[in-house]
Design an enzyme around this catalytic site. Structure first.
Site, PDB file in Angstrom:
ATOM      1  CB  THR A  81      27.247  42.612   7.006  1.00 41.75           C
ATOM      2  OG1 THR A  81      26.994  41.460   7.255  1.00 41.75           O
ATOM      3  CG2 THR A  81      26.611  43.078   5.234  1.00 41.75           C
ATOM      4  CG  ASP A  82      24.775  45.098  11.423  1.00 49.39           C
ATOM      5  OD1 ASP A  82      23.850  44.120  11.227  1.00 49.39           O
ATOM      6  OD2 ASP A  82      24.795  45.857  11.748  1.00 49.39           O
ATOM      7  CD  GLN A  83      26.064  38.836  16.152  1.00 47.08           C
ATOM      8  OE1 GLN A  83      25.617  40.065  16.874  1.00 47.08           O
ATOM      9  NE2 GLN A  83      26.310  37.751  17.194  1.00 47.08           N
ATOM     10  CB  VAL A 143      22.361  46.148   8.914  1.00 41.66           C
ATOM     11  CG1 VAL A 143      22.322  47.677   8.099  1.00 41.66           C
ATOM     12  CG2 VAL A 143      20.905  45.592   8.890  1.00 41.66           C
TER      13      VAL A 143
END
Length: 132
Positions: A15-17, A20
């Protein structure tokens, strides 16, 4: 046609920050689905490579519908589109644990002779496993 179902849980590293799933990970989800689809027929990528056959991806498409999030459990449905010849084509559907559609897509892989690096026919044992 033949289909398989594979489940995976989203790890933090995917995931990203914002939590997601990064879009590039969907190619790996499709690969996971294909690998397990083949395994369900008693065939593995390793076995194919040892027999001199490689399966490079020559086309891949994604349609992103909803975000997958950290800790979601995704179900990857892998569907063979038609009888494999020199190419093998798959469709994919990915849903989350709430049965919400996350992503659809498709891929095309080519059967290649690892020595000559030229296209070759689908191995007979794979066709047999599919009932052809």
């Amino acid at each position: 046609m033949k289909k398989s179902i594979t489940k995976t849980r989203i790890r933090y590293s995917e995931t990203d920050q914002m939590g997601v799933v990064y879009h590039g990970n969907y190619a790996q989800f499709f690969e996971l689905g294909r690998t397990e689809w083949m395994r369900s027929l008693g065939v593995t990528y390793k076995d194919m490579e040892l027999s001199g056959i490689m399966l490079p991806v020559i086309s891949i498409n994604f349609k992103f519908i909803k975000s997958a999030l950290y800790d979601d459990v995704l179900t990857i449905k892998t569907i063979l589109k038609k009888k494999p010849m020199v190419k093998i084509e798959f469709d994919y559907e990915i849903v989350n644990q709430n049965d919400e559609l996350i992503c659809t897509g498709s891929s095309i892989l080519a059967f290649m002779n690892s020595k000559t690096m030229k296209p070759t026919r689908c191995p007979d044992h794979l066709l047999k496993g599919l009932g052809y």
